[in-house]
Design an enzyme around this catalytic site. Structure first.
Site, PDB file in Angstrom:
ATOM      1  N   THR A 503      32.068  17.616 -12.923  1.00  0.00           N
ATOM      2  CA  THR A 503      31.094  18.008 -13.940  1.00  0.00           C
ATOM      3  C   THR A 503      31.806  17.879 -15.275  1.00  0.00           C
ATOM      4  O   THR A 503      33.024  17.809 -15.311  1.00  0.00           O
ATOM      5  CB  THR A 503      30.671  19.486 -13.706  1.00  0.00           C
ATOM      6  OG1 THR A 503      29.789  19.540 -12.604  1.00  0.00           O
ATOM      7  CG2 THR A 503      29.996  20.126 -14.888  1.00  0.00           C
ATOM      8  N   ARG A 531      18.155  19.123  -4.588  1.00  0.00           N
ATOM      9  CA  ARG A 531      19.044  20.288  -4.777  1.00  0.00           C
ATOM     10  C   ARG A 531      19.406  20.439  -6.254  1.00  0.00           C
ATOM     11  O   ARG A 531      19.678  19.470  -6.956  1.00  0.00           O
ATOM     12  CB  ARG A 531      20.305  20.070  -3.935  1.00  0.00           C
ATOM     13  CG  ARG A 531      21.403  21.114  -4.116  1.00  0.00           C
ATOM     14  CD  ARG A 531      22.449  20.661  -5.141  1.00  0.00           C
ATOM     15  NE  ARG A 531      23.615  21.544  -5.152  1.00  0.00           N
ATOM     16  CZ  ARG A 531      24.566  21.494  -6.071  1.00  0.00           C
ATOM     17  NH1 ARG A 531      24.498  20.618  -7.050  1.00  0.00           N
ATOM     18  NH2 ARG A 531      25.580  22.304  -6.006  1.00  0.00           N
ATOM     19  N   THR A 554      32.749  24.434 -13.364  1.00  0.00           N
ATOM     20  CA  THR A 554      32.653  23.267 -12.486  1.00  0.00           C
ATOM     21  C   THR A 554      33.099  23.694 -11.099  1.00  0.00           C
ATOM     22  O   THR A 554      34.039  24.476 -10.972  1.00  0.00           O
ATOM     23  CB  THR A 554      33.515  22.090 -13.006  1.00  0.00           C
ATOM     24  OG1 THR A 554      33.520  21.073 -12.001  1.00  0.00           O
ATOM     25  CG2 THR A 554      34.942  22.494 -13.327  1.00  0.00           C
ATOM     26  N   GLY A 557      28.604  24.468  -6.671  1.00  0.00           N
ATOM     27  CA  GLY A 557      27.562  25.171  -7.410  1.00  0.00           C
ATOM     28  C   GLY A 557      26.912  26.348  -6.709  1.00  0.00           C
ATOM     29  O   GLY A 557      26.596  27.353  -7.353  1.00  0.00           O
TER      30      GLY A 557
HETATM   31  N1  ASP Z   1      28.956  22.538 -10.256  1.00  0.00           N
HETATM   32  C1  ASP Z   1      28.348  21.285 -10.032  1.00  0.00           C
HETATM   33  C2  ASP Z   1      27.224  21.461  -9.049  1.00  0.00           C
HETATM   34  O1  ASP Z   1      27.364  22.191  -8.104  1.00  0.00           O
HETATM   35  C3  ASP Z   1      29.266  20.258  -9.521  1.00  0.00           C
HETATM   36  C4  ASP Z   1      30.654  20.316  -9.997  1.00  0.00           C
HETATM   37  O2  ASP Z   1      30.969  20.966 -10.967  1.00  0.00           O
HETATM   38  O3  ASP Z   1      31.517  19.670  -9.412  1.00  0.00           O
HETATM   39  O4  ASP Z   1      26.215  20.828  -9.209  1.00  0.00           O
END
Ligand code: ASP
Length: 644
Positions: A503, A531, A554, A557
């Site tokens: 992210t 999702r 990040t 999630g």
């Molecule tokens: N947090 C983000 C999600 O779950 C993905 C990530 O940060 O790697 O969509």
């Protein structure tokens, strides 16, 4: 008898001869040089009558100073001098004050003066600095100068030519402007309600503000490691002796170090207004608090163990009279010139299985220079006085346009081989927020999130509706194939067995003291059924509140949603009084680890403290601050915080 007398004279002559041959001029004064400029000064402002003071009629004082200059936040030496001139104390003694707030607040401790020169530049001194010091007459209008030449090296320091203000106690020479012509007496504009005879007088917390805006509220003093005890006599101008007990506290200069950016201008013009709960207030210049060469540091004392005396108090060690000692301090408000406030920017580019042995040196260099470029972009906006929101949005747009990060152009693929993007932005000054989720054709989802915040009555829009709204706002709509990158597609093929994430995020503090947070993502590779992750969920992957911190997350999630990570960090600060770093660590390294949630956060408070903890192998991260601190890190053996 005669013989004895002769012998005595002979002895005297040898003694005086040796004295002339080798004088005892310890400071090696070189010749005195007159300085060119006016020997008259106008005093105006809050005075009964404007007056022109003839300096020649005043007593002459001499002070010695070692002058330095500030270059790129380092201090370099200019020269050592003896200046002869006329004391601001004597000059102002000739006038009659007419303080504009006399009726409401008669004490003179909220006065300060601006000394202006022929070129229109001005520097500030507090009334206390001129009238209260144990060592008086240290601020002069100098009319002649002599070099102090070192006896062995014989260095001839550059010789000033014009009359100048000399601030004898300053460490960094910023207030010594040439050709002073005018002194303007002023009182503070800050208004505090006067509450006479308050009992008990108690202030639980001490607010620290910059230009009237709260940056933090302290219930404990920070552990600066600089505690000291002064054995002193507490003596007031009106009532005389108050006590002889020692004072123990931390240096006020340490407490304030996180709230201003050091520059000549800040030292010339910065003022600290310190007020007690009863409305008693005094003016100090920032220079006398943080820029002393005599080590007479003001102390902040925590009186938590003394019944009814209020929590924090200020002890002005440099003052002869204790009038500027403030009890039950409610607020310290720094009045700083434009550019004097702190700013900071922190970015992340995702956390995960990022380790040295899995990354080629070329890729590593590419990521590092990319992160640096991102922080530089945001920093340039903040340094010009731009808002935290603008810095966050523009920085994230750049990251979205790069195929290197899982956001915008580089977004990962869903199970069905599509790209569904989430983003959120939040303004810490009023808790307004905007988010888009599951969008497939908006080139820069972070800008769409900002439009939702500013141009719609809603907080979160998803899917087709979000795109329709973005189009009405003039944002660029692209064909979904824009988000196709071969690398991410291959990731999907691999991730069909093994899930991966990433992210981008950015948090910023602007010179106005406002915080903002933004986060943008393609979500998790191989995600299904539309999702939606934590990124667009306010309080989970993204949160900002000026009273606490700005957070961008990040990681996996689902855990960040269930543990409301962003808001939890903020709440730990708000309700439990934790620092931004302790709160972030507690959530990321303890709570999430216990739950099995992998990932990390970047978090920033209003004083510019930065925390970047993660519980994965690595997290792309970087920061830049107005104080000149900068860092770009990837791995877990590299720094993950910057605290003041
Ligand atoms: N947090 C983000 C999600 O779950 C993905 C990530 O940060 O790697 O969509």
């Amino acid at each position: 008898m005669n013989k004895l007398l002769l012998q005595f004279f002979a002895l005297m002559m040898t003694v005086s001869a040796s004295l002339t041959a080798q004088t005892n001029d310890f400071y090696d004064d070189a010749p005195t040089n007159p300085l060119k400029g006016s020997k008259k000064i106008i005093v105006t402002g809050e005075v009964a009558k404007e007056m022109t003071i003839d300096l020649n009629k005043l007593p002459l004082h001499s002070i010695m100073v070692k002058e330095t200059t500030l270059t790129d936040s380092a201090v370099s030496f200019i020269g050592a001098y003896r200046y002869d001139g006329y004391s601001l104390y004597d000059i102002l003694d000739k006038i009659v004050l007419k303080k504009k707030n006399e009726a409401e607040f008669p004490p003179i401790i909220d006065l300060y003066v601006e000394v202006t020169n022929e070129a229109g530049e001005s520097v500030t001194f507090s009334w206390g600095e001129i009238y209260y010091p144990v060592n008086r007459h240290r601020i002069l209008i100098a009319t002649s100068v002599a070099r102090i030449v070192p006896s062995k090296s014989k260095d001839l320091w550059p010789l000033p030519q014009q009359t100048r203000v000399v601030a004898g106690n300053d460490l960094i020479t910023a207030r010594n402007i040439s050709n002073p012509v005018r002194i303007t007496v002023r009182s503070l504009d800050s208004k505090y309600e006067i509450k006479k005879n308050m009992s008990p007088m108690f202030s639980e917390a001490m607010r620290i503000c910059v230009n009237g805006k709260q940056r933090s509220s302290l219930t404990e003093l920070p552990q600066t490691g600089g505690e000291m005890t002064y054995r002193t006599v507490f003596y007031g101008r009106g009532m005389g002796i108050h006590g002889t007990t020692p004072f123990t506290g931390i240096m006020l200069s340490d407490l304030l170090s996180g709230y201003y950016t050091l520059s000549p201008e800040v030292l010339q013009k910065g003022i600290a207004v310190i007020a007690g709960v009863d409305g008693y207030r005094a003016a100090f210049t920032l220079s006398e608090l943080v820029n002393r060469n005599d080590q007479e540091e003001m102390l902040v004392i925590d009186r938590k163990d003394e019944q009814g005396s209020g929590r924090f108090s200020i002890f002005p060690a440099a003052d002869f009279f204790s009038d500027r000692a403030i009890k039950s301090v409610m607020e310290i408000n720094l009045l700083l010139p434009v550019g004097g406030s702190k700013w900071a920017i922190v970015v992340h580019g995702g956390a995960g299985t990022i380790s040295r042995d899995r990354m080629s040196p070329e890729t590593e260099t590419e990521y590092r220079s990319m992160i640096k470029a991102m922080t530089d972009t945001g920093a340039a906006i903040l340094a010009r006085g731009g808002t935290a929101l603008d810095a966050v949005e523009r920085t994230i747009r750049l990251m979205e346009d790069s195929p290197m990060f899982n956001a915008g152009k580089g977004a990962v693929f869903t199970h069905e081989g599509r790209n569904e993007l989430d983003a959120a932005i939040m303004d810490g000054s009023d808790l307004s927020a905007g988010a888009v989720a599951g969008v497939t054709d908006i080139r820069n989802p972070i800008s769409a999130a900002r439009k939702v915040m500013e141009a719609s009555p809603h907080v979160m829009l998803y899917g087709k509706g979000a795109s329709e709204f973005a189009a009405t706002q003039g944002l660029e709509i692209v064909d979904p194939s824009y988000f196709y990158t071969e690398r991410r597609y291959q990731d999907l093929q691999r991730a069909l067995e093994d899930e991966k994430h990433g992210t981008v995020g950015c948090v910023a503090l602007d010179m106005n003291g406002d915080l903002a947070a933004g986060t943008s993502t393609g979500g998790m590779t191989n995600k299904r059924y539309n999702r939606i992750g934590d990124t667009p969920v306010i309080g989970a992957g993204n949160y900002a509140n000026n009273a606490t911190c700005a957070v961008s997350a990040t990681g996996h999630g689902e855990f960040f949603i269930r543990y409301t990570v962003g808001h939890d960090i903020s709440a730990l600060m708000e309700y439990k009084g934790l620092t931004v770093d302790s709160a972030s660590r507690l959530v990321v390294k303890e709570k999430l680890v216990r739950a099995g949630g992998t990932g990390g956060v970047i978090a920033l408070d209003c004083a510019g403290n930065i925390s970047m903890p993660f519980n994965t192998e690595g997290m792309y991260r970087g920061y830049r601050t107005s104080g000149g601190d900068a860092g770009v890190y990837i791995f877990s053996d590299e720094p993950d915080r910057l605290l003041h």
